[in-house]
Design a protein around this motif. Structure first.
Motif, mmCIF file in Angstrom:
data_model
loop_
_atom_site.group_PDB
_atom_site.id
_atom_site.type_symbol
_atom_site.label_atom_id
_atom_site.label_comp_id
_atom_site.label_asym_id
_atom_site.label_seq_id
_atom_site.Cartn_x
_atom_site.Cartn_y
_atom_site.Cartn_z
ATOM 1 N N ARG A 49 -3.889 0.873 -5.806
ATOM 2 C CA ARG A 49 -2.583 0.414 -5.305
ATOM 3 C C ARG A 49 -1.962 -0.597 -6.259
ATOM 4 O O ARG A 49 -0.756 -0.566 -6.521
ATOM 5 N N LEU A 50 -2.779 -1.499 -6.809
ATOM 6 C CA LEU A 50 -2.263 -2.495 -7.738
ATOM 7 C C LEU A 50 -1.689 -1.849 -8.992
ATOM 8 O O LEU A 50 -0.598 -2.204 -9.452
ATOM 9 N N ILE A 60 -7.560 -9.033 -7.540
ATOM 10 C CA ILE A 60 -6.438 -8.194 -7.109
ATOM 11 C C ILE A 60 -5.519 -8.972 -6.171
ATOM 12 O O ILE A 60 -4.285 -8.865 -6.263
ATOM 13 N N ASP A 69 -1.318 -8.922 -6.722
ATOM 14 C CA ASP A 69 -0.408 -7.993 -6.036
ATOM 15 C C ASP A 69 0.549 -8.671 -5.058
ATOM 16 O O ASP A 69 1.436 -8.030 -4.506
#
Length: 413
Positions: free
Chosen positions: A48-49, A396, A400
């Motif tokens: 997703r990042l 992360i 993000d």
């Protein structure tokens, strides 16, 4: 202190990622915190990042490996390393939109097996979150929340009510206070009251604070929650001299044991305070929230090794775990209070840099190893609890700018 720049952090994430991708097939446990499904969590959040679907595809491969291991006979049950943890991870990934999967069809096959293990553990006083009854109950609460089947929701409701009934029957009542006695060491010779989030009463409080949000469980859990918090608070040291406010545990005679306590998620002030903070949101007790904040603010003063006993970087008892708890609290205060306090962001940044500095153990495991004090050696891990996937998830979260929902795996949120 200069916070590490994004280029450095992205390079470190890719180093962690490559190491996990090259080695995940050698692992045989499926749990969320010390198993393959936790590695899958890292891969989906990393995907997703980076907006790179290849990470998502490998995440699916890792989850498929979990299922294949179970089909081949793997039957270790616990939340930390076993089937309950894998089930929680699958629910989490579906709930937050990372995957689509019929978890009802898959996970209901384990209901009777995990319920039996949960009841066996709680009846023998094993209230452990990582390896015992609280971990199974946490899994069944996830199933209750996420199932699409009315009949399964009724099943999980009854399982959890049964758990609460036994938990209540085994509680020790000390005036307005409630506590549970358990084994404090591996030999089983030391008996007392474990206060920790990883293995003790703080994890019970964390579970109860989640259960009492639901109408069906509120009557059975709210008074138990309040009285167990009262017990926890009664063990506060009012003159800690810039060391820990709470001990690791209390012996059968009510005397603190293993104090001062190190700084970390697993034992001591941080895990206790985050449990009380989450409870205050459930029962809407502002004084309780202030109490938790005071503990956390006091803990930010502890940075010397003599005050913290922090040897390494992992989430369980290392620098990145400490950093993430402070980062979560910075997020929580920004969300729930009028005036955000930068004290937690500053503390989080300090411990984040400390975590980066601990990555000095060669190329394997992206340079990170855990200090095993009883064995007097450094050991590498790629799992969430003590290893690089947990470190990666922490990094992360800093990149993000979204709520770090993965930390519910540790009952932080």
């Amino acid at each position: 202190m200069n916070f590490p720049d994004n280029t450095f952090l992205l390079n470190k994430l890719e180093e962690i990622n490559r190491d996990i991708v090259n080695t995940f097939k050698e692992y045989k446990h499926v749990g969320c915190l010390s198993g393959l499904s936790g590695l899958a969590l890292f891969k989906f959040y990393y995907g997703r990042l980076t907006q790179d679907d290849s990470h998502r595809q490998i995440g699916f491969q890792i989850l498929s490996s979990c299922v294949n291991l179970i089909n081949a006979g793997f039957n270790y049950p616990t939340y930390c390393a076993g089937i309950a943890g894998m089930g929680w991870a699958l629910d989490h990934l579906v709930e937050h939109g990372f995957i689509e999967n019929d978890n009802d069809s898959l996970l209901s096959n384990f209901d009777k097996f995990l319920q039996k293990k949960m009841l066996s553990d709680i009846k023998t006083g094993n209230y452990d979150f990582l390896h015992g009854s609280v971990g199974y109950a946490y899994y069944f609460l996830s199933r209750y929340r996420n199932t699409h089947s009315d009949s399964l929701r009724l099943t999980y409701k009854n399982i959890l009510l049964n758990f609460l009934e036994i938990l209540t029957s085994q509680a020790e009542i000390k005036g307005s206070k409630t506590c549970w006695k358990s084994k404090l060491d591996h030999s089983g010779n030391l008996i007392g009251y474990n206060l920790s989030l990883s293995h003790g009463i703080s994890s019970i409080i964390s579970l109860l604070s989640r259960l009492c949000r639901y109408e069906y469980f509120e009557e059975s859990s709210k008074n138990l929650l309040i009285s167990s918090i009262d017990y926890l608070r009664s063990n506060k040291d009012n003159s800690p001299n810039e060391s820990s406010i709470f001990p690791d545990w209390v012996n059968e005679n009510g005397h603190p044991y293993e104090t001062p306590c190190r700084l970390g998620w697993c034992y001591g002030d941080l895990g206790i305070a985050i449990s009380i903070w989450n409870a205050h949101k459930c029962i809407e007790d502002k004084e309780l929230g202030r109490f938790a904040l005071n503990i956390l603010e006091y803990s930010t003063k502890r940075q010397k090794f003599s005050e913290t006993s922090v040897y390494d970087a992992g989430l369980c008892h290392g620098a990145f775990g400490i950093s993430h708890i402070y980062y979560r609290m910075h997020y929580e205060i920004s969300k729930f209070l009028d005036q955000p306090k930068n004290i937690f962001l500053k503390a989080s940044n300090f411990w984040f840099q400390e975590g980066v500095n601990y990555g000095c153990h060669g190329q394997e495991f992206a340079g990170y190893r855990e200090w095993k004090g009883t064995e007097k050696k450094w050991v590498g891990s790629r799992f969430v609890l003590n290893g690089t996937s947990g470190i990666g998830l922490t990094i992360i979260s800093r990149l993000d700018n979204l709520e770090p929902t993965w930390d519910s795996s540790l009952m932080i949120s």
